[in-house]
Design a protein around this motif. Sequence first.
Motif, PDB file in Angstrom:
ATOM      1  N   GLY A 122       0.815  -1.214   0.000  1.00 35.17           N
ATOM      2  CA  GLY A 122       0.000   0.000   0.000  1.00 35.17           C
ATOM      3  C   GLY A 122       0.847   1.260   0.000  1.00 35.17           C
ATOM      4  O   GLY A 122       0.515   2.250  -0.676  1.00 35.17           O
ATOM      5  N   TYR A 123       1.958   1.226   0.741  1.00 31.67           N
ATOM      6  CA  TYR A 123       2.875   2.376   0.777  1.00 31.67           C
ATOM      7  C   TYR A 123       3.459   2.654  -0.607  1.00 31.67           C
ATOM      8  O   TYR A 123       3.484   3.794  -1.075  1.00 31.67           O
ATOM      9  CB  TYR A 123       3.988   2.097   1.791  1.00 31.67           C
ATOM     10  N   SER A 216       4.400   2.401   7.651  1.00 30.37           N
ATOM     11  CA  SER A 216       3.874   2.440   6.285  1.00 30.37           C
ATOM     12  C   SER A 216       2.629   3.314   6.193  1.00 30.37           C
ATOM     13  O   SER A 216       2.527   4.189   5.317  1.00 30.37           O
ATOM     14  CB  SER A 216       3.550   1.022   5.797  1.00 30.37           C
ATOM     15  N   TYR A 217       1.699   3.108   7.099  1.00 28.63           N
ATOM     16  CA  TYR A 217       0.454   3.875   7.039  1.00 28.63           C
ATOM     17  C   TYR A 217       0.643   5.322   7.490  1.00 28.63           C
ATOM     18  O   TYR A 217      -0.112   6.205   7.073  1.00 28.63           O
ATOM     19  CB  TYR A 217      -0.640   3.182   7.845  1.00 28.63           C
ATOM     20  N   SER A 218       1.653   5.565   8.309  1.00 27.05           N
ATOM     21  CA  SER A 218       1.972   6.953   8.662  1.00 27.05           C
ATOM     22  C   SER A 218       2.500   7.694   7.436  1.00 27.05           C
ATOM     23  O   SER A 218       2.110   8.843   7.173  1.00 27.05           O
ATOM     24  CB  SER A 218       3.011   6.983   9.787  1.00 27.05           C
ATOM     25  N   LEU A 219       3.381   7.047   6.675  1.00 23.29           N
ATOM     26  CA  LEU A 219       3.907   7.656   5.455  1.00 23.29           C
ATOM     27  C   LEU A 219       2.797   7.862   4.422  1.00 23.29           C
ATOM     28  O   LEU A 219       2.777   8.874   3.708  1.00 23.29           O
ATOM     29  CB  LEU A 219       5.024   6.783   4.885  1.00 23.29           C
ATOM     30  N   ILE A 220       1.879   6.893   4.337  1.00 21.99           N
ATOM     31  CA  ILE A 220       0.730   7.036   3.426  1.00 21.99           C
ATOM     32  C   ILE A 220      -0.117   8.244   3.830  1.00 21.99           C
ATOM     33  O   ILE A 220      -0.529   9.055   2.986  1.00 21.99           O
ATOM     34  CB  ILE A 220      -0.134   5.755   3.434  1.00 21.99           C
ATOM     35  N   PHE A 221      -0.365   8.376   5.135  1.00 18.20           N
ATOM     36  CA  PHE A 221      -1.166   9.486   5.634  1.00 18.20           C
ATOM     37  C   PHE A 221      -0.523  10.839   5.305  1.00 18.20           C
ATOM     38  O   PHE A 221      -1.193  11.753   4.809  1.00 18.20           O
ATOM     39  CB  PHE A 221      -1.343   9.345   7.148  1.00 18.20           C
ATOM     40  N   PHE A 222       0.781  10.941   5.550  1.00 18.24           N
ATOM     41  CA  PHE A 222       1.468  12.210   5.283  1.00 18.24           C
ATOM     42  C   PHE A 222       1.554  12.502   3.779  1.00 18.24           C
ATOM     43  O   PHE A 222       1.480  13.656   3.358  1.00 18.24           O
ATOM     44  CB  PHE A 222       2.865  12.197   5.900  1.00 18.24           C
ATOM     45  N   THR A 223       1.685  11.461   2.978  1.00 16.83           N
ATOM     46  CA  THR A 223       1.707  11.650   1.517  1.00 16.83           C
ATOM     47  C   THR A 223       0.373  12.185   1.021  1.00 16.83           C
ATOM     48  O   THR A 223       0.311  13.129   0.225  1.00 16.83           O
ATOM     49  CB  THR A 223       2.040  10.321   0.812  1.00 16.83           C
TER      50      THR A 223
END
Length: 243
Positions: A122-123, A216-223
Motif C-alpha cells: 500500500g505504501y 507504512s500507514y503513517s507515510l501514506i497518511f502524510f503523503t
Amino acid sequence: MGKNETTGMDFILLGLFPGMKFTDILIGVITFICVAAFTENSTLILLILLDSQLHMPVYFLLGQLSLIDLLLISTTAPKKMAIDFFSGKKIISNTGCGTQMFFFLMLGGDDCILLTLMSWDGYVAICYPLRHPVIICQRVCLMMVLGSWAGGALDALVQTAYTMHLPKCGPKEIEHFCEILTILSSSCEGTSAFKLTFLVTGMVILLIPFVIIFSSYSLIFFTVLHMNSPKEGNRALATSPPT
C-alpha cells in the motif's frame, strides 16, 4: 523424585467455559459466527479468482489473507469445541494436538507477515504509484506470499517440535485448545527458560510487524495530506494500485 511420565496419548478437553450453563446456546452462536466467516472469506476468494479486473497484487494478497482466515477457522478452538459438543467426545490425540498447534502457529505467523507485506504494498502504491507495477510485479508478489507461508511454517515447526517431544506428566487436561504454554505446563522437565524465550520472541515477532505497518500507514497518511487537493487524496486512497 521426578514425576511419572503419563503413558496415555490423549489430551482431555475441558471446554471453552467448563461448567457453564446453556452451553448449547454458546455452541449455536459460535457455529453461526464460523459459518458466516467461512462464507464471507470463500465468497471473497471466489470473486477474486473469477473477476479478471481483480487480478492485481493488492487483491491477490487480499485473497491470500482470506485463505489464511478460512484455514484458521478450521484450526482453532470454536470448530473443535462444536465437534466435541455434537459428537460427545472431549479428547484429542497427541498427534492431533501437535497438528492443531502447528497449523495455528503457522497460520498466525503467516497472517502477521502477510499483513506487514500488504502495508508495504500500500505504501508503494500510494507514495510511488508510477513505480508500483515495476516494484510489485507478479514475481515479487508471488515471492511475498511464498515467503510469508515459509516463514510461518518454519517458526511453527520449530516451536511445535520442541513442545510436543517433551515427556508429559500428570493428568493431560487442557481447557479448549492445544497451545504451547498449556502443553509445557504438563511437561516432566523444567521449561521456565523456554517459556520466557517463547514470550520474549512472541513480543518481538509482534512488535516488528507493528512498527513496519504503523510506519507504512503513517507515510501514506502524510503523503495524502500533502497532495494538492483533497479530491486527489481521496482518489489515491480509493483507487486500486495499477498493474
